[in-house]
Scaffold this motif. Structure first.
Motif, PDB file in Angstrom:
ATOM      1  N   GLY A  16       0.810  -1.344   0.478  1.00  0.00           N
ATOM      2  CA  GLY A  16      -0.082   0.384  -0.065  1.00  0.00           C
ATOM      3  C   GLY A  16       1.117   1.615  -0.221  1.00  0.00           C
ATOM      4  O   GLY A  16       0.622   2.352  -0.669  1.00  0.00           O
ATOM      5  N   GLU A  17       1.985   1.317   0.896  1.00  0.00           N
ATOM      6  CA  GLU A  17       3.026   2.239   0.569  1.00  0.00           C
ATOM      7  C   GLU A  17       3.612   2.478  -0.971  1.00  0.00           C
ATOM      8  O   GLU A  17       3.667   3.146  -1.355  1.00  0.00           O
ATOM      9  N   ILE A  18       3.765   1.304  -0.917  1.00  0.00           N
ATOM     10  CA  ILE A  18       4.988   1.618  -2.246  1.00  0.00           C
ATOM     11  C   ILE A  18       3.918   1.752  -3.644  1.00  0.00           C
ATOM     12  O   ILE A  18       4.508   2.763  -4.128  1.00  0.00           O
ATOM     13  N   GLY A  23       1.768   6.015  -7.419  1.00  0.00           N
ATOM     14  CA  GLY A  23       0.541   5.576  -7.906  1.00  0.00           C
ATOM     15  C   GLY A  23       0.298   4.694  -8.817  1.00  0.00           C
ATOM     16  O   GLY A  23      -0.536   4.887  -9.949  1.00  0.00           O
ATOM     17  N   LEU A  24       0.929   3.295  -7.905  1.00  0.00           N
ATOM     18  CA  LEU A  24       0.207   2.794  -9.253  1.00  0.00           C
ATOM     19  C   LEU A  24      -0.366   2.093  -8.349  1.00  0.00           C
ATOM     20  O   LEU A  24      -0.138   1.436  -7.221  1.00  0.00           O
ATOM     21  N   LEU A  29       1.558  -4.462  -9.462  1.00  0.00           N
ATOM     22  CA  LEU A  29       2.895  -4.370  -8.483  1.00  0.00           C
ATOM     23  C   LEU A  29       2.817  -6.198  -8.187  1.00  0.00           C
ATOM     24  O   LEU A  29       4.302  -6.421  -8.517  1.00  0.00           O
ATOM     25  N   ARG A  30       1.941  -7.065  -8.485  1.00  0.00           N
ATOM     26  CA  ARG A  30       2.014  -8.216  -8.017  1.00  0.00           C
ATOM     27  C   ARG A  30       2.154  -8.601  -9.228  1.00  0.00           C
ATOM     28  O   ARG A  30       3.084  -9.695  -9.217  1.00  0.00           O
ATOM     29  N   TYR A  31       1.874  -8.039 -10.207  1.00  0.00           N
ATOM     30  CA  TYR A  31       2.009  -8.925 -11.842  1.00  0.00           C
ATOM     31  C   TYR A  31       3.375  -8.538 -11.319  1.00  0.00           C
ATOM     32  O   TYR A  31       3.755 -10.133 -12.745  1.00  0.00           O
ATOM     33  N   VAL A  59      10.949  -0.790  -8.331  1.00  0.00           N
ATOM     34  CA  VAL A  59       9.533  -0.684  -8.805  1.00  0.00           C
ATOM     35  C   VAL A  59       9.677   0.522  -9.161  1.00  0.00           C
ATOM     36  O   VAL A  59       9.413   0.690 -10.722  1.00  0.00           O
ATOM     37  N   ARG A  60      10.655   1.638  -8.699  1.00  0.00           N
ATOM     38  CA  ARG A  60      10.385   2.721  -9.316  1.00  0.00           C
ATOM     39  C   ARG A  60      11.355   3.086 -10.788  1.00  0.00           C
ATOM     40  O   ARG A  60      10.833   3.750 -11.359  1.00  0.00           O
TER      41      ARG A  60
END
Length: 117
Positions: A16-18, A23-24, A29-31, A59-60
């Protein structure tokens, strides 16, 4: 509702924080976890994901490459693999192919000599 407290730079972050930071959506993120082997957040009870600082940085970076620079998922996979040293160099591939071609040519020539043609 109180404002979220800031965490230390080395602290683990939840999905949730990421998600809020980048904004994703969570599902994206799981994909990405299924498509990018280097992205492996810690998973605790109930499959809660905790992203290490290096996971958050990745991620970024993936977001930048995909959504800002126009790379495809396959393109980002290849770029990350090349940077991590997983992908063989082009020279190595060419050398291997040349060796295989020479072996096949020698085998063909030997077969022709045996058959007497």
């Amino acid at each position: 509702m109180s404002a979220p407290t800031s965490k230390a730079s080395g602290a683990l972050r939840t999905i949730g924080e990421i998600s809020a930071e980048t904004g994703l959506p969570h599902h994206v993120l799981r994909y990405w976890e299924t498509r990018f082997p280097a992205l492996r957040p810690l998973q605790r009870a109930g499959n809660r994901r905790y992203y290490r600082p290096e996971d958050a940085a990745l991620v970024r970076r993936i977001d930048l490459l995909l959504n800002k620079q126009g790379y495809t998922i396959r393109g980002v996979q290849q770029l990350l693999a090349a940077e991590s040293g997983e992908a063989p160099a082009q020279e190595d591939i060419a050398s291997s192919l040349t060796t295989i071609r020479n072996m096949l040519a020698d085998a063909l020539a030997a077969d022709v000599r045996r058959s007497g043609a």
